[in-house]
Design a protein around this motif. Structure first.
Motif, PDB file in Angstrom:
ATOM      1  N   LEU A   1      37.709 105.624  16.118  1.00  0.00           N
ATOM      2  CA  LEU A   1      37.552 104.999  15.094  1.00  0.00           C
ATOM      3  C   LEU A   1      37.709 106.205  13.944  1.00  0.00           C
ATOM      4  CD1 LEU A   1      34.585 105.938  13.636  1.00  0.00           C
ATOM      5  CD2 LEU A   1      33.810 104.247  15.242  1.00  0.00           C
TER       6      LEU A   1
ATOM      7  N   ALA B   1      35.928 107.255  10.300  1.00  0.00           N
ATOM      8  CA  ALA B   1      34.760 106.953   9.616  1.00  0.00           C
ATOM      9  C   ALA B   1      35.000 107.707   8.167  1.00  0.00           C
ATOM     10  CB  ALA B   1      33.502 107.526  10.197  1.00  0.00           C
ATOM     11  N   ASP B   2      34.688 106.809   7.211  1.00  0.00           N
ATOM     12  CA  ASP B   2      34.437 107.196   5.828  1.00  0.00           C
ATOM     13  C   ASP B   2      33.525 108.298   5.755  1.00  0.00           C
ATOM     14  OD1 ASP B   2      36.778 105.846   4.939  1.00  0.00           O
ATOM     15  OD2 ASP B   2      35.473 104.212   4.268  1.00  0.00           O
TER      16      ASP B   2
ATOM     17  N   ALA C   1      29.572 107.645   6.468  1.00  0.00           N
ATOM     18  CA  ALA C   1      29.210 106.574   7.729  1.00  0.00           C
ATOM     19  C   ALA C   1      28.952 106.941   9.201  1.00  0.00           C
ATOM     20  CB  ALA C   1      30.291 105.509   7.423  1.00  0.00           C
ATOM     21  N   GLU C   2      29.116 108.528   9.230  1.00  0.00           N
ATOM     22  CA  GLU C   2      29.119 109.060  10.546  1.00  0.00           C
ATOM     23  C   GLU C   2      27.801 108.782  11.349  1.00  0.00           C
ATOM     24  OE1 GLU C   2      29.101 110.778   7.817  1.00  0.00           O
ATOM     25  OE2 GLU C   2      31.250 111.950   7.752  1.00  0.00           O
TER      26      GLU C   2
ATOM     27  N   TYR D   1      28.147 105.531  13.197  1.00  0.00           N
ATOM     28  CA  TYR D   1      28.757 105.486  14.487  1.00  0.00           C
ATOM     29  C   TYR D   1      28.242 106.291  15.468  1.00  0.00           C
ATOM     30  CZ  TYR D   1      31.953 103.189  11.123  1.00  0.00           C
ATOM     31  OH  TYR D   1      32.089 102.193  10.422  1.00  0.00           O
TER      32      TYR D   1
ATOM     33  N   GLU E   1      32.437 113.553  16.850  1.00  0.00           N
ATOM     34  CA  GLU E   1      33.399 113.836  16.051  1.00  0.00           C
ATOM     35  C   GLU E   1      34.586 114.424  17.184  1.00  0.00           C
ATOM     36  OE1 GLU E   1      32.456 115.895  12.407  1.00  0.00           O
ATOM     37  OE2 GLU E   1      30.560 114.672  12.444  1.00  0.00           O
TER      38      GLU E   1
END
Length: 130
Positions: A105, A107-108, A111-112, A115, A122
């Protein structure tokens, strides 16, 4: 009352929720193609039937899948709906995707934390638009 719906998002409401949450609205044509090629989706609707949260799994469903379009209406944020969407997507992925399928995905910023709670870490990635 917010509940999970079997009624998929229509093109207009999909585009609207993406736009009001800052994800940007794709064209009607692109959105129709995207929705038709969804592996699995979670749609959350309020008591009036309005789409208030969503998320989709896309990809080939064998080697690669991507979580996309996770969005919660601004008036409904911070109520656990993003987590509910992710729970539904991850449950389906873990049951239906083959072992070793690469799930990703984008992520904006901000928003990490959502997730990471579902085991995402990351990685370096690159992207571009056509």
């Amino acid at each position: 009352m917010i509940s999970r719906s079997d009624r998929p998002a229509g093109v207009a409401e999909f585009r609207t929720l993406r736009e009001i949450t800052g994800l940007g609205a794709f064209s009607e044509e692109a959105s129709a193609i995207a929705l038709a090629n969804t592996l699995h989706a979670v749609w959350l609707r309020d008591e009036t039937g309005q789409l208030v949260a969503m998320g989709r799994l896309t990809g080939d469903g064998g080697c690669f899948a991507q979580i996309t379009d996770v969005a919660v209406h601004p008036d409904r944020q911070r109520q656990g709906l993003g987590g509910e969407v992710m729970e539904g997507l991850m449950s389906w992925a873990e049951t239906n995707l083959p072992e070793g399928c690469y799930l990703s995905l984008i992520a904006d910023p901000g928003a990490e934390h959502l997730y990471r709670g579902f085991g995402f870490a990351e990685r370096f990635g690159m992207a571009r638009s056509v």
